[in-house]
Design a protein around this motif. Sequence first.
Motif, mmCIF file in Angstrom:
data_model
loop_
_atom_site.group_PDB
_atom_site.id
_atom_site.type_symbol
_atom_site.label_atom_id
_atom_site.label_comp_id
_atom_site.label_asym_id
_atom_site.label_seq_id
_atom_site.Cartn_x
_atom_site.Cartn_y
_atom_site.Cartn_z
ATOM 1 N N ASP A 220 0.880 -1.361 0.134
ATOM 2 C CA ASP A 220 -0.075 -0.199 -0.409
ATOM 3 C C ASP A 220 0.996 1.416 -0.085
ATOM 4 O O ASP A 220 1.227 1.906 0.675
ATOM 5 N N ALA A 221 1.192 1.953 -0.696
ATOM 6 C CA ALA A 221 2.244 2.057 -1.513
ATOM 7 C C ALA A 221 2.188 4.113 -1.517
ATOM 8 O O ALA A 221 1.118 4.504 -0.942
ATOM 9 N N PRO A 222 3.336 4.926 -0.870
ATOM 10 C CA PRO A 222 2.978 6.050 -0.506
ATOM 11 C C PRO A 222 2.825 6.521 -1.995
ATOM 12 O O PRO A 222 3.365 6.354 -2.807
ATOM 13 N N CYS A 223 1.507 7.561 -1.410
ATOM 14 C CA CYS A 223 1.090 7.961 -2.940
ATOM 15 C C CYS A 223 1.176 9.831 -3.193
ATOM 16 O O CYS A 223 0.794 10.146 -1.597
ATOM 17 N N SER A 224 -0.179 10.307 -4.066
ATOM 18 C CA SER A 224 0.642 11.661 -4.144
ATOM 19 C C SER A 224 -1.296 11.171 -3.482
ATOM 20 O O SER A 224 -1.566 12.866 -3.091
ATOM 21 N N GLY A 225 -1.890 10.520 -2.940
ATOM 22 C CA GLY A 225 -3.203 10.658 -2.684
ATOM 23 C C GLY A 225 -4.463 11.470 -2.933
ATOM 24 O O GLY A 225 -5.851 12.018 -2.233
ATOM 25 N N LEU A 226 -4.481 11.891 -4.391
ATOM 26 C CA LEU A 226 -6.280 12.168 -4.943
ATOM 27 C C LEU A 226 -7.249 11.809 -4.853
ATOM 28 O O LEU A 226 -8.382 12.532 -4.378
ATOM 29 N N GLY A 227 -7.642 10.541 -3.866
ATOM 30 C CA GLY A 227 -8.407 10.121 -4.351
ATOM 31 C C GLY A 227 -8.649 10.325 -2.593
ATOM 32 O O GLY A 227 -9.812 8.711 -2.393
ATOM 33 N N THR A 228 -7.796 11.069 -1.540
ATOM 34 C CA THR A 228 -8.755 11.165 -0.237
ATOM 35 C C THR A 228 -9.032 12.395 -0.382
ATOM 36 O O THR A 228 -8.950 12.834 0.544
ATOM 37 N N TRP A 229 -8.646 13.245 -1.298
ATOM 38 C CA TRP A 229 -9.438 14.571 -1.182
ATOM 39 C C TRP A 229 -10.680 15.462 -0.617
ATOM 40 O O TRP A 229 -11.385 16.231 -0.558
ATOM 41 N N GLN A 230 -11.474 14.138 -0.656
ATOM 42 C CA GLN A 230 -13.461 14.269 -0.246
ATOM 43 C C GLN A 230 -12.643 14.565 0.869
ATOM 44 O O GLN A 230 -13.425 15.413 1.813
ATOM 45 N N ARG A 231 -11.938 13.623 1.582
ATOM 46 C CA ARG A 231 -11.587 13.674 3.182
ATOM 47 C C ARG A 231 -10.972 14.184 3.867
ATOM 48 O O ARG A 231 -10.493 15.089 5.288
ATOM 49 N N ASN A 232 -9.376 14.830 3.014
ATOM 50 C CA ASN A 232 -8.746 15.227 3.711
ATOM 51 C C ASN A 232 -8.558 16.919 1.658
ATOM 52 O O ASN A 232 -8.323 16.867 1.822
ATOM 53 N N PRO A 233 -9.457 17.293 2.475
ATOM 54 C CA PRO A 233 -9.850 18.892 1.709
ATOM 55 C C PRO A 233 -8.065 19.299 0.637
ATOM 56 O O PRO A 233 -7.962 20.514 -0.044
ATOM 57 N N GLU B 257 8.167 12.174 -8.336
ATOM 58 C CA GLU B 257 8.795 11.507 -7.563
ATOM 59 C C GLU B 257 8.663 10.542 -6.913
ATOM 60 O O GLU B 257 9.172 9.302 -6.477
ATOM 61 N N LEU B 258 7.128 10.438 -6.417
ATOM 62 C CA LEU B 258 6.222 9.302 -5.952
ATOM 63 C C LEU B 258 6.328 8.289 -6.863
ATOM 64 O O LEU B 258 6.324 6.786 -6.081
ATOM 65 N N THR B 259 6.400 8.685 -8.060
ATOM 66 C CA THR B 259 6.538 7.427 -8.638
ATOM 67 C C THR B 259 6.857 5.652 -9.027
ATOM 68 O O THR B 259 7.942 4.477 -9.213
ATOM 69 N N GLU B 260 8.836 6.819 -8.884
ATOM 70 C CA GLU B 260 9.439 5.966 -8.957
ATOM 71 C C GLU B 260 9.841 5.465 -7.599
ATOM 72 O O GLU B 260 10.498 4.495 -7.663
ATOM 73 N N LEU B 261 10.035 6.044 -6.249
ATOM 74 C CA LEU B 261 9.513 5.482 -4.805
ATOM 75 C C LEU B 261 9.072 3.484 -5.495
ATOM 76 O O LEU B 261 8.747 3.083 -4.682
ATOM 77 N N GLN B 262 7.622 4.069 -5.258
ATOM 78 C CA GLN B 262 6.851 2.963 -5.674
ATOM 79 C C GLN B 262 7.201 1.754 -7.043
ATOM 80 O O GLN B 262 6.995 0.912 -6.217
ATOM 81 N N PHE B 263 7.693 1.861 -8.066
ATOM 82 C CA PHE B 263 8.058 0.869 -8.769
ATOM 83 C C PHE B 263 9.181 0.588 -7.963
ATOM 84 O O PHE B 263 9.939 -1.095 -7.605
#
Length: 391
Positions: free
Chosen positions: A267-280, A293-299
């Motif tokens: 469950d990788a660190p990410c930009s979190g756009l999916g949580t923008w309702q909860r964390n505006p 930057e996060l895409t490199e970490l995820q890979f």
Amino acid sequence: MSKRKKNGITALADEIIEQCDARHPADQLLRQALKNEKEMLPRHKAAVVERVYTYFRWKGCLDAERTLNRQVRMARELDADFLSYAGKIKSEVLRKVVPEWTAETMKVTREWLCQIQRPVTLWLRAPKASGKRVELAMKKELQPAGEGCWRNTFRYFGKEDLFQMSHFQHGHFEIQDLASQFVGNFCQPEPGENWWDMCAGEGGKTVHLADLLQQKGCVWATDRAAWRLQRLKRRAARAKIFNYQSAPWDGKSKPPFRKPFDGILLDAPCSGLGTWQRNPNARWTTTFEDVKELTELQFKLLESAVARLKPGGKLVYSVCTLTKQETTRVMRRFEKAFPEMEPWTWDGTKPAVPEVCELDFGKPVHGYTVQPDQWKSNGMFVARWRRRKKA
């Protein structure tokens, strides 16, 4: 509400708004500030939260030249109009509720924009042994998500503070978003297996995986932040989950164990756009550079996972974001680099789509996006593979 109380609410909310930045997210500041307000009534604390989050939901539509007090008033007026007449809000207004760079990373639909402006839906998950008890005790405030693996998942409509309920404090249910629960079910852990939750955070998915293992098998949980693992331990103790081990890991050095695993969840660190309702507020602190930057970490984390997976083992990748860079592009890059990992397809069963979502599932896939407007949850991308067995 008295004028003194109202001014106190306004002053506290405005102070939090002004302090909020990437290092000091709104939810953290609110938690700390409201904890210190020993004499503030619960409804006044709720008013502070509402004022802060409403401002950040509509920040992109506000005139930054106005005073903060005027901006908050404008945000609350926009929010009231939206909740009453969502269908009449112009698309050019809605497009301003997220930063412009968002359109470079994902398909920005009106349905998604409307969803992230609505109040958050609360979801509960009860262990199998407690599901019936929770449903009977809170029947008028709950809507079951479905049958099968969703039998003990409920949508909560009540007004009471869930954290203060005795059922929560005794571990009879967890507060866990529907998309997060889907990740655990998508892993399909079998009793007796050993799993690694690579970036466990505060343990929501760790506890769910351990519960799905039915106390047979073990979940190894790692995270780079020791304080998160301490919260995981408290969460597991409350839920009476004991078939897990935890250890700090920075994601770069060798993992703190040698054994290969039957299954791994990243469950990788990410930009979190999916949580923008909860964390505006995160809409205005996350940048396009963060995504790249996060895409490199995820890979790199996916690379680490392969080395610890048994032949025939399961690997599940999840991110609570919707950007194509962190979802399908990472998935395709990974598959090109590791041909020994074969897609583990999903046809909408095992796990089934929650009945409460009323979705028609299409062709089988091994990468799937949980859309917030369809699931009434966070946005989430999941992909899964199996490691080919040696001939």
